[in-house]
Design a protein around this motif. Sequence first.
Motif, PDB file in Angstrom:
ATOM      1  N   SER A 143     -41.022  23.255 -28.133  1.00  0.00           N
ATOM      2  CA  SER A 143     -41.274  24.298 -27.032  1.00  0.00           C
ATOM      3  C   SER A 143     -40.327  25.503 -27.302  1.00  0.00           C
ATOM      4  N   SER A 144     -39.119  25.260 -27.839  1.00  0.00           N
ATOM      5  CA  SER A 144     -38.201  26.303 -28.173  1.00  0.00           C
ATOM      6  C   SER A 144     -38.722  27.090 -29.445  1.00  0.00           C
ATOM      7  N   LEU A 145     -39.224  26.478 -30.266  1.00  0.00           N
ATOM      8  CA  LEU A 145     -39.752  27.296 -31.521  1.00  0.00           C
ATOM      9  C   LEU A 145     -40.892  28.171 -31.156  1.00  0.00           C
ATOM     10  N   ASN A 146     -41.816  27.551 -30.174  1.00  0.00           N
ATOM     11  CA  ASN A 146     -42.993  28.222 -29.655  1.00  0.00           C
ATOM     12  C   ASN A 146     -42.719  29.469 -28.891  1.00  0.00           C
ATOM     13  N   GLU A 147     -41.213  29.212 -27.904  1.00  0.00           N
ATOM     14  CA  GLU A 147     -41.048  30.308 -27.026  1.00  0.00           C
ATOM     15  C   GLU A 147     -40.360  31.263 -28.049  1.00  0.00           C
ATOM     16  N   GLN A 148     -39.794  31.046 -29.294  1.00  0.00           N
ATOM     17  CA  GLN A 148     -39.183  32.278 -29.827  1.00  0.00           C
ATOM     18  C   GLN A 148     -40.367  32.770 -30.768  1.00  0.00           C
ATOM     19  N   ILE A 149     -41.443  32.114 -31.241  1.00  0.00           N
ATOM     20  CA  ILE A 149     -42.563  32.762 -31.838  1.00  0.00           C
ATOM     21  C   ILE A 149     -43.271  33.518 -30.908  1.00  0.00           C
ATOM     22  N   GLN A 150     -43.386  33.189 -29.703  1.00  0.00           N
ATOM     23  CA  GLN A 150     -44.187  33.904 -28.758  1.00  0.00           C
ATOM     24  C   GLN A 150     -43.419  35.146 -28.189  1.00  0.00           C
ATOM     25  N   SER A 151     -42.023  35.292 -28.182  1.00  0.00           N
ATOM     26  CA  SER A 151     -41.407  36.291 -28.022  1.00  0.00           C
ATOM     27  C   SER A 151     -41.433  37.287 -28.949  1.00  0.00           C
ATOM     28  N   LEU A 152     -41.310  36.533 -30.347  1.00  0.00           N
ATOM     29  CA  LEU A 152     -41.266  37.610 -31.518  1.00  0.00           C
ATOM     30  C   LEU A 152     -42.629  38.407 -31.514  1.00  0.00           C
TER      31      LEU A 152
END
Length: 414
Positions: free
Chosen positions: A7-16
């Motif tokens: 989830s954390s990785l997907n959040e960072q990818i989403q933000s980027l």
Amino acid sequence: MHTLTVSSLNEQIQSLLESSFTRVLVEGELSRITFHNSGHIYFTLKDASSTISCVMFRGNASKLKFQLQEGMKVILDGAISVYKPRGSYQINCFNIEPSGQGALALAYEQLKEKLSTKGYFDESKKKQLSKFPKHIALITSATGAALQDMLRVANNRYKNIKIDIYDVLVQGDSASISIVKAIKKADVKSYDFMLIGRGGGSIEDLWAFNEEILADAIFEATTPIVSAVGHEIDWVISDFVADLRAPTPSAGMQMTLPDTNELYQYMDGISSSLSQSISQVLQNKSQELKHIQTLLAQNSVERKIILKKDEIQKLKKSYEQTISFKFQSFTRDLQEIKNSYPQLIDSKVRNSQTQLNNMKQMLESNNPKFKVKKGFAQISKDKQVIDIASLKVDDKFTLMDDKSIVEALVTKVK
């Protein structure tokens, strides 16, 4: 290195991604298009070597002017969004334009083809307009110059026309709905025809007249409809569906309303022609009547009686002439007979005397008592005097002199 959760990785990818690609224009080919019940549109955009998922949510999808089709090449205007639960990204489309062609132009051609297939443009389905309308409806903007032009033309051409005006929007997203409502409202009032129109403008300005809901309303109306939109070069969908297309609003009034002055001239021409026709008919009928009177006089009972009297008089005269001729002829013959009668009597007497003398001589010459000499007698057979040489054996004959008659039979002839 810090360990991340999914989830954390997907959040960072989403933000980027969403911060880096807030607005993108991407060209590609549409594929696997899905129109969801919710109004959202899901599809894939691809080129020769890659694909990317796309979504167009209902709010933006409702603004599309054309229909998305498989294989269509388009340019997307949107942003990258990440669907965190699946760790997938897609393009969130704000707008779509056909590649190399305007969206409105494509939408126009698509709707035109669709309606043509449905039979909306068939000439056999066009309703006829009255040549002498009494009551019409103008569906246009009450504040537009087009209305004033139409009223001016109507006043100049045909003052007796009654006109009802339906004020509608003729531009903008709500214009087509406004016009459709006016058509449905006017369609139940038994107008001779309705005219929808507005002045010229860009394709965007005139787009309300290219909407399918307006085409449906025109086609389904029972009242004839005239489409008078824009200028001569402007062709909108309503022009094809309407019962009559006019190039401009003022031309629409000229095409549908008779010209009073032309009507007066036409009526004068008809009156003159009618007078000539009536005069000719009366003249012909007068000649026919005279002819009938002549025939009637010739074939009447009085005429027949006169003709019969003439025939009788002619026959009487002819009979009298014939009798007179016969009588004269008979008189002449009688006179001739009378004149020649003594001669005829004398001639007859002399002839008779001659014949009597001849007969007396013959009688005397054949009477046996005048012929008898000693040793002579008259020979007869079958009461006819014959020569002795004609007798044959077994013939019976008679010998007669002045004193005796002897019946004899020939026994021998030498």
